[in-house]
Design a protein around this motif. Structure first.
Motif, PDB file in Angstrom:
ATOM      1  N   GLU A 163       0.832  -1.205   0.000  1.00 19.56           N
ATOM      2  CA  GLU A 163       0.000   0.000   0.000  1.00 19.56           C
ATOM      3  C   GLU A 163       0.866   1.254   0.000  1.00 19.56           C
ATOM      4  N   LEU A 164       1.911   1.248   0.808  1.00 17.11           N
ATOM      5  CA  LEU A 164       2.804   2.400   0.884  1.00 17.11           C
ATOM      6  C   LEU A 164       3.503   2.630  -0.449  1.00 17.11           C
ATOM      7  N   ASP A 165       4.025   1.545  -1.042  1.00 19.78           N
ATOM      8  CA  ASP A 165       4.724   1.657  -2.321  1.00 19.78           C
ATOM      9  C   ASP A 165       3.803   2.197  -3.409  1.00 19.78           C
ATOM     10  N   ALA A 166       2.558   1.741  -3.396  1.00 19.37           N
ATOM     11  CA  ALA A 166       1.596   2.179  -4.417  1.00 19.37           C
ATOM     12  C   ALA A 166       1.312   3.673  -4.295  1.00 19.37           C
ATOM     13  N   VAL A 167       1.149   4.155  -3.064  1.00 19.01           N
ATOM     14  CA  VAL A 167       0.864   5.579  -2.838  1.00 19.01           C
ATOM     15  C   VAL A 167       2.054   6.437  -3.260  1.00 19.01           C
ATOM     16  N   VAL A 168       3.254   6.034  -2.865  1.00 19.19           N
ATOM     17  CA  VAL A 168       4.463   6.797  -3.192  1.00 19.19           C
ATOM     18  C   VAL A 168       4.700   6.815  -4.699  1.00 19.19           C
ATOM     19  N   LYS A 169       4.510   5.671  -5.359  1.00 18.29           N
ATOM     20  CA  LYS A 169       4.716   5.593  -6.807  1.00 18.29           C
ATOM     21  C   LYS A 169       3.721   6.474  -7.552  1.00 18.29           C
ATOM     22  N   LYS A 170       2.471   6.433  -7.133  1.00 14.69           N
ATOM     23  CA  LYS A 170       1.443   7.251  -7.784  1.00 14.69           C
ATOM     24  C   LYS A 170       1.774   8.738  -7.663  1.00 14.69           C
ATOM     25  N   ALA A 171       2.206   9.149  -6.469  1.00 20.40           N
ATOM     26  CA  ALA A 171       2.553  10.554  -6.248  1.00 20.40           C
ATOM     27  C   ALA A 171       3.783  10.943  -7.059  1.00 20.40           C
ATOM     28  N   ALA A 172       4.770  10.036  -7.144  1.00 18.26           N
ATOM     29  CA  ALA A 172       5.993  10.320  -7.900  1.00 18.26           C
ATOM     30  C   ALA A 172       5.695  10.453  -9.389  1.00 18.26           C
ATOM     31  N   ASP A 173       4.835   9.581  -9.908  1.00 19.26           N
ATOM     32  CA  ASP A 173       4.461   9.652 -11.331  1.00 19.26           C
ATOM     33  C   ASP A 173       3.745  10.963 -11.638  1.00 19.26           C
ATOM     34  N   LYS A 174       2.861  11.379 -10.734  1.00 20.96           N
ATOM     35  CA  LYS A 174       2.129  12.633 -10.935  1.00 20.96           C
ATOM     36  C   LYS A 174       3.087  13.822 -10.912  1.00 20.96           C
ATOM     37  N   LYS A 175       4.039  13.804  -9.974  1.00 22.25           N
ATOM     38  CA  LYS A 175       5.006  14.893  -9.885  1.00 22.25           C
ATOM     39  C   LYS A 175       5.861  14.960 -11.143  1.00 22.25           C
ATOM     40  N   ALA A 176       6.274  13.793 -11.660  1.00 26.51           N
ATOM     41  CA  ALA A 176       7.092  13.756 -12.869  1.00 26.51           C
ATOM     42  C   ALA A 176       6.334  14.343 -14.059  1.00 26.51           C
ATOM     43  N   LYS A 177       5.043  14.016 -14.157  1.00 26.10           N
ATOM     44  CA  LYS A 177       4.234  14.559 -15.258  1.00 26.10           C
ATOM     45  C   LYS A 177       4.071  16.066 -15.127  1.00 26.10           C
ATOM     46  N   ASP A 178       3.816  16.522 -13.891  1.00 28.62           N
ATOM     47  CA  ASP A 178       3.658  17.964 -13.658  1.00 28.62           C
ATOM     48  C   ASP A 178       4.951  18.714 -13.961  1.00 28.62           C
ATOM     49  N   ASP A 179       6.095  18.134 -13.542  1.00 30.72           N
ATOM     50  CA  ASP A 179       7.380  18.770 -13.804  1.00 30.72           C
ATOM     51  C   ASP A 179       7.666  18.838 -15.305  1.00 30.72           C
ATOM     52  N   ALA A 180       7.338  17.750 -16.003  1.00 30.94           N
ATOM     53  CA  ALA A 180       7.571  17.722 -17.450  1.00 30.94           C
ATOM     54  C   ALA A 180       6.708  18.767 -18.152  1.00 30.94           C
ATOM     55  N   ARG A 181       5.471  18.936 -17.664  1.00 30.09           N
ATOM     56  CA  ARG A 181       4.573  19.922 -18.263  1.00 30.09           C
ATOM     57  C   ARG A 181       5.097  21.345 -18.052  1.00 30.09           C
ATOM     58  N   ARG A 182       5.767  21.560 -16.895  1.00 31.26           N
ATOM     59  CA  ARG A 182       6.303  22.890 -16.604  1.00 31.26           C
ATOM     60  C   ARG A 182       7.725  23.069 -17.126  1.00 31.26           C
ATOM     61  N   GLY A 183       8.276  22.008 -17.734  1.00 28.90           N
ATOM     62  CA  GLY A 183       9.621  22.098 -18.297  1.00 28.90           C
ATOM     63  C   GLY A 183      10.722  21.990 -17.269  1.00 28.90           C
ATOM     64  N   ILE A 184      10.411  21.391 -16.112  1.00 25.47           N
ATOM     65  CA  ILE A 184      11.412  21.225 -15.053  1.00 25.47           C
ATOM     66  C   ILE A 184      12.106  19.886 -15.250  1.00 25.47           C
ATOM     67  N   VAL A 185      13.446  19.899 -15.275  1.00 29.41           N
ATOM     68  CA  VAL A 185      14.221  18.668 -15.446  1.00 29.41           C
ATOM     69  C   VAL A 185      14.994  18.412 -14.171  1.00 29.41           C
ATOM     70  N   ASP A 186      14.883  17.206 -13.641  1.00 28.71           N
ATOM     71  CA  ASP A 186      15.601  16.854 -12.414  1.00 28.71           C
ATOM     72  C   ASP A 186      17.086  16.711 -12.692  1.00 28.71           C
ATOM     73  N   GLY A 187      17.912  17.182 -11.766  1.00 25.99           N
ATOM     74  CA  GLY A 187      19.361  16.999 -11.861  1.00 25.99           C
ATOM     75  C   GLY A 187      20.004  18.037 -12.752  1.00 25.99           C
ATOM     76  N   PRO A 188      21.342  18.244 -12.617  1.00 23.69           N
ATOM     77  CA  PRO A 188      22.051  19.229 -13.436  1.00 23.69           C
ATOM     78  C   PRO A 188      22.161  18.765 -14.871  1.00 23.69           C
ATOM     79  N   THR A 189      22.155  19.697 -15.776  1.00 25.76           N
ATOM     80  CA  THR A 189      22.298  19.365 -17.187  1.00 25.76           C
ATOM     81  C   THR A 189      23.685  19.789 -17.648  1.00 25.76           C
ATOM     82  N   LEU A 190      24.230  19.118 -18.654  1.00 28.30           N
ATOM     83  CA  LEU A 190      25.548  19.446 -19.178  1.00 28.30           C
ATOM     84  C   LEU A 190      25.457  20.685 -20.049  1.00 28.30           C
ATOM     85  N   GLU A 191      26.374  21.634 -19.819  1.00 26.98           N
ATOM     86  CA  GLU A 191      26.407  22.845 -20.623  1.00 26.98           C
ATOM     87  C   GLU A 191      27.434  22.670 -21.718  1.00 26.98           C
TER      88      GLU A 191
END
Length: 223
Positions: A163-191
């Motif tokens: 149950e815990l894993d399912a809740v955390v995964k669902k929230a993480a997937d939603k956050k990833a989609k929201d970040d992608a929609r806003r153009g936010i990329v996790d971690g440093p990018t190479l310049e």
């Protein structure tokens, strides 16, 4: 009026097997009369197989006979036991044993510290608590704030690991989609190397080649 199970399929059967008017069928099935006319004309629900409302317990023979002898009569549906079985079962609120309820603030604190991406509504549903309690723990206005320490809900016996894993995964997937929609990329990018100075630094590290000796044109002697 009772909701009809498979209204279009029921309308198809009534059109094919009775002398009811379009208005009567539409009223019983919760459809528009023009939609029933479309069924009769073969323009609507052509691939739908008719469903007998008498056989599935939604209409009595007496009601049907009464309606066929009086086009002003509107049939009353019966409660179908089939429809009752197909109704989604509403999940009961999560019950937390009295002995475990005092542990919920610790589990809430664990979520706030380790998984802030999990929505309060998800935490409340998983732990059987309220949003008000979550706010109190977050704002440290809870009556027992001094003794609250983050402990994961699995250790406390408030949820299973699945149950815990399912809740955390669902929230993480939603956050990833929201970040992608806003153009936010996790971690440093190479310049580009030109912007970081890597090219000039690399050039400075290369050994310099010796300058060839310069000779005078007239006597051939080295300067």
């Amino acid at each position: 009026m009772t909701d009809i199970l498979m209204p279009k399929a029921t309308a198809v059967w009534l059109v094919d097997n009775t002398s009811l008017t379009f208005d009567q069928i539409a009223d019983f099935c919760g459809l528009h009369p023009l939609e029933v006319k479309g069924i009769a004309d073969g323009e609507v629900a052509r691939d739908i197989r008719g469903a007998d409302p008498i056989a599935n317990g939604q209409l009595s023979r007496e009601e049907l006979d009464k309606a066929q002898t009086n086009d002003k009569y509107r049939m009353k549906a019966q409660k179908s036991r089939h429809a009752e079985l197909l109704k989604p079962v509403k999940k009961a609120p999560r019950y937390t044993p009295v002995s475990r309820r005092q542990d919920r603030p610790d589990a809430i604190a664990w979520f706030i510290r380790n998984h802030p991406e999990v929505a309060d509504s998800q935490v409340a549903r998983l732990l059987g608590t309220t949003k008000a309690t979550i706010d109190q723990v977050r704002n440290r206005s809870h009556w027992n704030s001094a003794n609250i320490k983050p402990v994961d809900p699995v250790t406390l016996g408030l949820a299973s690991q699945l149950e815990l894993d399912a809740v955390v995964k669902k929230a993480a997937d939603k956050k990833a989609k929201d970040d992608a929609r806003r153009g936010i990329v996790d971690g440093p990018t190479l310049e580009p190397a030109s912007e970081t100075g890597a090219v000039s630094a690399a050039a400075d590290d290369q050994p310099h080649s010796a300058e060839p000796p310069h000779f005078d044109d007239e006597d051939g002697e080295e300067d």
